[in-house]
Scaffold this active site. Structure first.
Site: not given
Ligand code: HSE
Length: 430
Positions: A12, A14, A16, A34, A46, A106, A206, A303
């Site tokens: 939970l 950012t 979450g 849906v 946590k 990722k 990525k 974000g």
């Molecule tokens: N650290 C990553 C960025 C955040 O700067 O794009 C998203 O994966």
């Protein structure tokens, strides 16, 4: 007929909190899409008494992951705790308990994606991970569904917002690398330890995910050649501008004749290239398909709500599959064996900046070296360094193989007329 769908949320923080907010705020639209209510049943945190970014009923919170991954009432587990080992063990447990999984992780997907997809497949479950690449941009779905009919030959990504923010600010003359990195940290774009972002590892992870899906090939992190932006200085940026280029941290995934190259490095792009206009913390992935030609996917790469958008869209996909009874059936294993290009097969142009002795014959030695390796020069700037018997040389080569280029680069540094090779970058996009 499914009456409702229950979600267990691992984390939970950012993202979450964004997921909880979106499920609540968009409940009506979700139900319409849906066909049943979707609600959060349990949330792993946590600590139970921490300040939250979103209001939640305390009875939903637990510090015991088993209450989620072993909970018979939960249909879908959303993993947003990050990290590798714990996240992996929770996901494997959830899959073995026939729960579908959505993850934004990722690092985990780049390192263990093949194993997790196999586990999902064995259990007849879904695993979706749209948010793992480029936050709010639906690039994975773009590759897997939108461009499913085409053969993708090249992807170039600005897939790290931190480095794009830093390079954009440096380009606009708003400071040198260290100052801009500090500003990025103050604004919360860069982590306190920015190594994984600035040294290209985040982008490399990525690119593994993009390459694997885009080329239908089981690629791994070891397949990516990685160079970060910490050596890029303002002079590199200035000279690039003089020559008509913009420097960006670009992940490249290219396929020719069934063989693939994966890399991440600071790259000069012509100012006219669509990726050159992607600024600040924004991300974009340029995709070239044989039939479609050029496409570009652009948007926020991180974000709370952009990332939650991708996570909740994955949840929608899972629930639609539940209604159709096709969970686990949308996972397609890679079509091709992993085949990587040799250095001889990787073609690119290069930018080089170095200092030479300002004496007769110096340039002849340099141009002979390039000629010996059959590398021709496209652009050249040479100017004297004030008060020193030295000249600064900046050049852009024509296309050369990586093998030839590396040999020239190594021999150039050993030439007696060369003091120092200050920087060198790949040039792409022409
Ligand atoms: N650290 C990553 C960025 C955040 O700067 O794009 C998203 O994966």
């Amino acid at each position: 007929m499914i009456e409702k769908v229950s979600v267990g949320l691992l984390g939970l923080g950012t993202v979450g909190s964004g997921v909880v907010r979106m499920i609540e705020a968009n409940q009506e639209e979700l139900q319409h899409k849906v066909g049943c209510p979707v609600h959060v049943e349990k949330i792993l945190v946590k600590s139970l008494d921490k300040a939250r970014q979103v209001e939640v009923d305390e009875s939903l919170l637990t510090t015991n992951a088993e209450e989620i991954v072993d909970n018979p009432n939960i249909d879908v587990v959303i993993e947003v705790i990050g990290g590798i080992d714990l996240a992996k063990s929770y996901i494997l447990k959830a899959l073995s308990n026939k729960k579908h999984v959505v993850t934004a992780n990722k690092d985990l997907m780049a390192l263990h994606g093949h194993e997790l997809l196999a586990a999902a497949n064995e259990n007849g479950c879904d695993i979706y991970y749209e948010a793992s690449v480029a936050g709010g941009i639906p690039i994975l779905r773009g590759l897997v569904d939108g461009l499913a009919s085409d053969r993708i030959t090249k992807m170039m990504g600005i897939v790290n917002g931190t480095t794009n923010f830093i390079l954009t600010k440096m380009s606009k003359g708003e400071g040198a690398y260290d100052d801009v990195l500090k500003e990025a940290q103050e604004l919360g774009f860069a982590e306190a330890d920015p190594t994984s972002d600035v040294e290209g590892l985040d982008a490399a992870r990525k690119m593994v995910i993009l390459g694997t899906l885009g080329f239908s090939m089981p690629l791994t992190l070891e397949d990516v050649s990685v160079k970060g932006i910490s050596q890029v200085d303002l002079e590199d940026i200035e000279y690039s501008k003089q020559l008509g280029y913009t420097i960006k941290l670009i992940g490249i995934a290219q396929r020719d004749n069934g063989r693939v190259e994966l890399s991440v490095q600071p790259t000069l792009l012509p100012n006219s290239h669509p990726l050159a206009a992607v600024n600040d913390e924004y991300n974009a992935v340029y995709v070239y398909g044989e039939a479609v030609g050029e496409t570009m996917f652009y948007g926020p790469g991180a974000g709370q709500l952009p990332t939650a958008t991708s996570v909740v869209s994955d949840l929608v996909a899972v629930v639609r599959n539940m209604r159709l009874g096709v969970n686990g059936k949308t996972i397609v294993s890679p079509q091709f064996e992993r085949e990587l290009k040799a250095d001889e097969e990787i073609q690119a142009k290069y930018f080089l900046r170095f200092y030479v002795k300002d004496e007769a014959g110096a340039f002849t030695k340099i141009s002979s070296l390039f000629a010996e390796h059959n590398i021709s020069l496209e652009q050249l700037i040479q100017q004297p360094v004030k008060d020193k018997d030295m000249a600064e040389v900046v050049m852009v080569t024509h296309n050369a193989s990586k093998k030839d280029y590396n040999q020239v680069y190594n021999r150039l540094r050993d030439l007696d007329v060369v003091f120092e090779v200050k920087s060198h970058y790949r040039v792409e996009g022409e």
